[in-house]
Design an enzyme around this catalytic site. Structure first.
Site, PDB file in Angstrom:
ATOM      1  N   CYS A  29      24.971  -7.602  13.030  1.00  0.00           N
ATOM      2  CA  CYS A  29      26.121  -6.634  12.677  1.00  0.00           C
ATOM      3  C   CYS A  29      27.418  -7.552  12.277  1.00  0.00           C
ATOM      4  O   CYS A  29      27.676  -8.753  13.017  1.00  0.00           O
ATOM      5  CB  CYS A  29      26.545  -5.593  13.617  1.00  0.00           C
ATOM      6  SG  CYS A  29      27.404  -6.057  15.193  1.00  0.00           S
ATOM      7  N   SER A  39      32.383  -4.782  23.423  1.00  0.00           N
ATOM      8  CA  SER A  39      32.319  -3.371  24.139  1.00  0.00           C
ATOM      9  C   SER A  39      33.410  -3.937  25.249  1.00  0.00           C
ATOM     10  O   SER A  39      33.606  -3.057  26.198  1.00  0.00           O
ATOM     11  CB  SER A  39      31.032  -3.249  24.725  1.00  0.00           C
ATOM     12  OG  SER A  39      30.359  -4.608  25.530  1.00  0.00           O
ATOM     13  N   GLU A  57      18.679  -1.793  22.983  1.00  0.00           N
ATOM     14  CA  GLU A  57      18.619  -1.738  21.331  1.00  0.00           C
ATOM     15  C   GLU A  57      17.296  -2.120  21.160  1.00  0.00           C
ATOM     16  O   GLU A  57      16.614  -1.312  19.969  1.00  0.00           O
ATOM     17  CB  GLU A  57      19.736  -2.429  20.696  1.00  0.00           C
ATOM     18  CG  GLU A  57      19.527  -2.555  19.161  1.00  0.00           C
ATOM     19  CD  GLU A  57      20.475  -3.567  18.636  1.00  0.00           C
ATOM     20  OE1 GLU A  57      20.126  -3.862  17.360  1.00  0.00           O
ATOM     21  OE2 GLU A  57      21.456  -3.898  19.077  1.00  0.00           O
TER      22      GLU A  57
END
Length: 314
Positions: free
Chosen positions: A201, A273, A132
């Protein structure tokens, strides 16, 4: 009656897949339906070996770089985001490509572009080498952004124009660590421009908050996730900081039973994930050795859903 010791399992909620991971996996599945196998994927679509292996079985081929993709096959870019040069190269080669970048990462990319357009230098809070971070740095000209990894970095970093700064953050960081770094930056650079909204997030924040909510009752914590998953590593750190010994495991087979011992209460969670099937696998393994009572400790229900790319659902 059973001679197995009692074990109360507090299963954190929310845990596991977030909307961005769900979307990225669906994109690969839909691309396979639309284009047929093989579909190439640049880098791991998400940081989880179980997910990657399942998609391989369906016909996905994972590669490190674009030059490994044949001219006649489609390619998907991972949820972590890619530098601008990657889609540009794909267009130059007339490759069919689908971008599975998480919309919340894309939001940070757009913020970075706007800040550079405003003539500001960006201090980017994140972990060196994380996909990222590489993708976000690749949105702006070389030298337009400086990485800040620690409070010490924030206190010592040299900048050419202290009055012309902004900061952004990686989306999967420790909420507490990031707050400390931001505070150090704001003390040192009072005029630094602050993001309009939180870059970490919602899923990362919620999963860390869920661990904090159950930690006071737990003797041990198991975090299901990959060792290269930033948000999974942070969950184990959060538990440890609250005085709860924690281990990050990918599968039930990695449970260290000697380390686990005979806790009265065990916390279980999963990174963003990690699929729920792996959490169930861990709980099932625990049931074989303990007389388990499981409680789902729902912290914050999540209803976030991200739209799929038009080219796959049109």
């Amino acid at each position: 009656m059973t001679d197995r010791p009692d074990l109360r399992i507090l299963t954190a909620a929310p845990r596991g897949f977030c909307a961005g991971v769900d979307r990225a996996i669906q994109i690969v599945e839909l691309a396979l339906e639309r284009f047929g196998a093989p579909v190439y994927v640049r880098h791991e679509i998400v940081h989880n070996r179980f997910v990657v292996e399942r998609l391989k079985d369906l016909g996905a081929i994972f590669v490190d770089e674009l030059d490994e993709v044949p001219d006649d096959r489609p390619v998907v870019f991972s949820a972590h985001g890619v530098p601008k040069s990657v889609p540009a190269n794909a267009r130059d080669r007339n490759l069919t490509f689908v971008d599975a970048t998480c919309p919340l990462v894309s939001k940070v990319h757009r913020q970075a572009e706007r800040l550079i357009d405003d003539g500001l230098h960006i201090l980017f809070i994140g972990h060196a080498g994380h996909p990222e971070v590489i993708g976000t740095f690749g949105q702006v000209p070389d030298g337009a952004m400086t990485l800040v990894e620690t409070v010490e970095d924030a206190q010592s970093i040299a900048v050419a124009d202290p009055g012309n700064l902004a900061f952004l953050t990686q989306t999967t960081l420790s909420v507490d660590d990031t707050a400390a770094i931001v505070e150090a930056l704001r003390q040192r650079f009072p005029e630094i421009r602050v993001p309009r909204s939180e870059d970490i997030c919602y899923a990362t924040s919620n999963r860390q908050a869920a661990v904090k909510a159950i930690a006071p009752e737990c003797d041990r914590m198991l975090v299901v996730g990959a060792p290269n998953s930033s948000n999974s590593l942070r969950l184990a750190e959060v538990a440890e900081r609250m005085g709860v010994p924690a281990r990050l495991i990918e599968r039930a087979s990695q449970i260290d039973w000697d380390w686990l011992g005979h806790p009265r209460c065990l916390g279980v969670t999963a990174g963003a994930s990690a699929p729920e099937v792996l959490v169930r696998e861990v709980v099932d393994a625990l049931r074989e050795r303990f007389d388990v009572t499981e409680e789902i400790a729902d912290h914050t229900p999540e209803r976030m859903v991200f739209k799929l790319p038009r080219e796959l659902v049109g």
